[in-house]
Design an enzyme around this catalytic site. Structure first.
Site, mmCIF file in Angstrom:
data_model
loop_
_atom_site.group_PDB
_atom_site.id
_atom_site.type_symbol
_atom_site.label_atom_id
_atom_site.label_comp_id
_atom_site.label_asym_id
_atom_site.label_seq_id
_atom_site.Cartn_x
_atom_site.Cartn_y
_atom_site.Cartn_z
ATOM 1 N N ASP B 165 0.759 -1.289 0.005
ATOM 2 C CA ASP B 165 -0.048 -0.041 0.014
ATOM 3 C C ASP B 165 0.863 1.340 -0.007
ATOM 4 O OD1 ASP B 165 -2.638 1.554 0.244
ATOM 5 O OD2 ASP B 165 -1.521 2.127 2.160
ATOM 6 N N SER B 187 -6.880 0.120 -0.177
ATOM 7 C CA SER B 187 -5.786 0.829 0.701
ATOM 8 C C SER B 187 -6.179 0.939 2.064
ATOM 9 C CB SER B 187 -5.461 2.322 0.113
ATOM 10 O OG SER B 187 -4.709 3.018 0.677
#
Lengths: 449, 449
Positions: B165, B187
Site C-alpha cells: 500500500d 488501501s
C-alpha cells in the site's frame, strides 16, 4: 501546469488542450516527466481515446520534439513534389522497395525514412541491406543531395527524428498501451511528417498477418491517420488492404529483395502487382492534385485505367528499375547485384512443403508463415537479434490456385537452423487445400480519403 | 504470467483472477514490477474499475504483503472482541480519540493503527502528540501488552504493515490514480484488517471538507468497503456522515484534543455528540452481533435509544475519560495534562472573525476552514512539513445558530504566522449568515450494511 492534473483530466475523459499535450510531450522528451507518470497518461489515452484535435496536437508535439528533413517543399524547380508511401506492415510486404524508385521515375521526390521494427521478417532496411554495400545510415546532408540528384532515398530514421516517439514507444511496449488508435497515429505520423512530405499514401493492412486483425479496426486507424495528416497540411489517402495471406510470392529479406527486382522488370505476382500499381496510381493522383492545387478525390474507372496504364509503362520501359539502380548506386550498393541477383545471399537448405491433396488453395495464413520465417532467423523478436538475410519462404501457390496432391506449394529457405523442423510444421499447418474454388478476397478493401 | 498481459486484460475491462492480482501486488512489493508498469495498471483500474471479487483479492494481496497484528481474535478469556472504527477523514474529525477509550470502557478491545496522512490538520497521531510524552511508536509487543491490560491503543502504522500500500499510494498520488473506489477500498482495508479486527465501523464522510464531495460517491465507497470487509470475514457497517461544515467546535491538533477531553467529561457540541454516540452504538451493536453469532442488522428506534442511553452512561460515570487516562498513561503521556489541559500547547495569538450581520449561520464551509488551518501550520502539504500543534480555529457558532452582527463567530489561534491575514480572510469567506433559519442537514445521511 501540473502533470498530475493533465493525467487526471484525461483519466476523466476530457479533451486536452494543445498546450497540455505539448507540455506532456516536452516533459517526456527532456526527462522531467518520469516514466511512471508517462505510462499512467498513456493508459488513460488508451482507454479514453483522443479527439482528432488532440491527436493532431500530439502528433505535432512529437514531431516538434526532434528534427525534420530540410528538403524544400515547393516543387517549382526543386524536382517534384515530396510524396511518400507508408505501410502499417505485414508478412511479405515489400512494396516500398519498388515504390520509392517508381515514384522517382514518375517525377516526384520520395524521401523515405524507415524504421527497423521487430516482426516476422526484417523491415525495408534489412531487405535493402541484402544488396552488398547498400548503406541505410545516410546523413541528412547525403539524403538531401540524393533527393536532389536521384529523387529518392530509403534510409534509417535517425536519433534526431521524433525522440518523444522513441521514448513513448519503449514504454508502450511494456505497459500494454500499444493498441491505441491515437497513439499509433501520432507515432506513425510524427516520423513520416518529419520527412516534410506534401503527399502521403498509407497502406493500412488488415488480417491475420497485420497489427489490425480486422477491416473494421484498420478502417478506424486509417480514418485517424488521414484526418490527422490532412489537418497538418498533407494531402493523404489510406488504402485498407488484405494481409490474410502473405503479399506476393516471398517472405524473407533476400527472397523479397529478389522478388522486387524481378517485379521492376515487369514480372509480378497478381496480388503484388495490383497493390503496387494501385498505390503508385494514388501517388500519381496526389501528385496531380498538388499540381492543380485542388482537393484529393477518388478516381473513376476511366482515370483508374489511365493511371494503371501510365504506371505499367514505367515498368515496361525499365524506368522503375533504372531509378532503383540509381538509388542503389547513390547509397553505395553493388549495382551488379541488381543486374545479377545471384550476388544476393542464398540459403544452404531448401525444403519443400507438399500439397496434402488435390484441389484449390483455400488459405495461406500470414501470421503462421511470418512466425515460421522469424523462427528460422528472418526476423527479430528483440532489437539486438541477428537476422539471417537468406532465410525465408517461397509460396509457389497462393489462395485460389489449383494444386495437385504432392506438388511443392511452398519452399522454406534456411541455413541449417535448429528450429527448421518446427518452422516447416508451422508452414504446413498454415496452408489449407479445399476441393472447391474458394471465394477470392480482394486485395484492396477500401479507400479512405 | 506476464505483467504486460495482466495490464492489458484490465485495460480491456476484463475481470482479473486472484492469482493475477496477487502476482501484481507481489511484484510491486518486491520491486520486480517497475513503477511505470504499476502506474499503467493503476490507471487501467481507475478507469475500468474492479468487481468485488477483484477488490477482495487486491485487499487480501496487499494485506499479505506485510505483517498483521498478533492479537488473538477469539474473545473467550481474551478480554473482548477486536473492534475498530475508521474514518475517511474530514475537517475537525476527532472521534477516534474518544471512541478508542470508549470502546475499551464498553468492554471491547480497540487496536487502532493510524497513519500520518497529509491534510487540513494533522491526523489522530498528531492530535495525541499534543499530550506531552505521548508515544505513537509502540512496538508490536508493547501494543499487544497494552491491548491486554488497557484494551485500547492508538499508535502509528509500522513499516511492516501493508508495504504494498505504501508503494502504491506514493505512485497513485503522482499519477492521478487516487480517485478509484477499489484502490481506496484496498488501501484502507489492507491496513485496517492488519489489526486482525472482528468488527469494523466505518465513518465515510461526504461534503466539501471530505475526499468524497457528494453523498452518492460516498455511498459507492461505503458499499465497496462493506462488501469487501465482509467478504474477508469482518462484521462491518459504514455510516455516511456530513462533512460540509467542520465537526464539533474546533479544528487544529491541540484544540481538538482539548475538545475531546471535554467531550469525555460529557460536554459535547451537538453534531460531535450525535456522531460519536451513533458510532459507539454501532460498535456495541457489532459487539452484540459477534457475541450472539448472528448477522449484523439495523437497530430499531427502541434499540437506538437503549444504545444511546448505554453509551451516555459511560460518559456520565466517567468511564470513557478513565479509559482515556489509562491509555495515555500506558503510552507514556502526561496524565496531568488530561486533568489540566493548560499543559497542552496554546497559541500566542488569537484573532476573532466577527459576524457580518445579524441572523442565522447558513454555512461554515469545511474545505475553506481546513485550508485556513493548514495555512497557519495545523496541517501538512508534504510529508516532512512541521506541524504547529497549537494552531487552529474555534467555531463559536455553527450552522443553524443565531448570531448578532459583530459577535465573534470564530477564533483563529496561531503563533504569529506570516499567512495569518490570508487565513483569516479565508475563514471569513467560509462563514455565511442569512436572515432566515437554514434547513439543517442531518449529521448521519445513511447506514450501509
Amino acid at each position: 501546469m501540473r502533470t498530475v492534473d493533465i493525467i487526471g483530466r484525461k483519466r476523466d475523459g476530457h479533451e486536452l488542450t494543445p498546450e497540455e499535450i505539448a507540455y506532456f510531450v516536452q516533459g517526456v522528451t527532456d526527462g522531467t516527466i518520469p516514466d511512471y507518470q508517462a505510462s499512467a497518461f498513456l493508459m488513460a489515452v488508451c482507454v479514453r481515446g483522443m479527439t482528432t484535435a488532440e491527436t493532431v496536437a500530439l502528433t505535432r508535439a512529437m514531431l516538434a520534439s526532434g528534427a525534420t528533413l530540410g528538403a524544400p517543399r515547393d516543387s517549382s524547380g526543386s524536382g517534384g513534389y515530396l510524396i511518400d508511401k507508408h505501410s502499417t506492415g505485414g508478412v511479405g510486404d515489400k512494396t516500398s522497395l519498388i515504390l520509392a524508385p517508381l515514384g522517382a521515375a514518375m517525377g516526384m521526390r520520395v524521401p523515405m525514412l524507415a524504421g527497423r521494427a521487430l516482426g516476422h521478417t526484417g523491415g525495408t532496411l534489412d531487405k535493402l541491406e541484402c544488396i552488398p554495400g547498400f548503406r541505410t545510415d545516410l546523413s541528412e546532408h547525403e539524403a538531401l543531395a540524393q533527393l536532389r540528384d536521384v529523387r529518392a532515398f530509403i534510409t534509417g530514421t535517425t536519433a534526431e527524428i521524433a525522440p518523444a516517439d522513441r521514448k513513448l514507444y519503449a514504454l508502450r511496449d511494456v505497459t500494454a498501451t500499444v493498441e491505441s488508435i491515437p497513439l499509433i497515429t501520432a507515432s506513425i505520423l510524427s516520423k513520416k511528417l518529419a520527412e516534410n512530405v506534401q503527399g502521403l499514401v498509407l497502406d493500412v493492412k488488415a488480417g491475420s498477418g497485420a497489427f489490425m486483425k480486422d477491416t473494421e479496426s484498420a478502417r478506424m486507424l486509417a480514418r485517424s491517420l488521414v484526418d490527422t495528416a490532412r489537418a497538418m497540411g498533407v494531402t493523404t489517402v489510406a488504402l485498407i488492404t488484405d494481409m490474410d495471406q502473405p503479399l506476393g510470392r516471398t517472405v524473407g529479406n533476400a527472397l523479397e529483395t529478389k522478388e522486387c527486382i524481378t517485379a521492376m522488370r515487369g514480372k509480378m505476382a497478381p496480388d503484388l502487382e495490383e497493390l503496387t500499381i494501385t498505390l503508385a496510381a494514388w501517388m500519381l493522383n496526389i501528385n496531380d492534385t498538388l499540381a492543380e492545387d485542388r482537393t484529393l478525390t477518388r478516381f473513376n474507372e476511366f482515370a483508374r485505367k489511365a493511371y494503371w496504364h501510365e504506371v505499367m509503362e514505367y515498368f515496361e520501359k525499365g524506368d522503375a528499375l533504372k531509378a532503383f539502380i540509381q538509388m542503389v548506386d547513390a547509397q553505395g550498393g553493388d549495382v551488379e547485384a541488381v543486374m545479377n541477383p545471384s550476388r544476393i545471399p542464398v540459403a544452404a537448405n531448401v525444403e519443400a512443403v507438399a500439397a496434402p491433396a488435390t484441389g484449390y488453395i483455400k488459405r495461406v495464413r500470414a501470421a503462421e508463415i511470418g512466425a515460421a520465417a522469424r523462427m528460422i532467423g528472418a526476423g527479430r523478436l528483440k532489437a539486438d537479434d541477428r537476422i539471417d538475410h537468406a532465410a525465408g519462404v517461397i509460396l509457389n501457390r497462393k489462395v485460389g490456385d489449383k494444386v495437385e496432391a504432392g506438388e511443392p506449394v511452398a519452399l522454406m529457405h534456411h541455413n541449417a537452423h535448429p528450429a527448421a523442423a518446427e518452422a516447416m510444421e508451422l508452414i504446413r499447418s498454415a496452408i489449407e487445400v479445399s476441393e472447391r474454388t474458394p471465394v477470392k478476397r480482394p486485395i484492396i478493401y477500401d479507400v479512405i480519403l
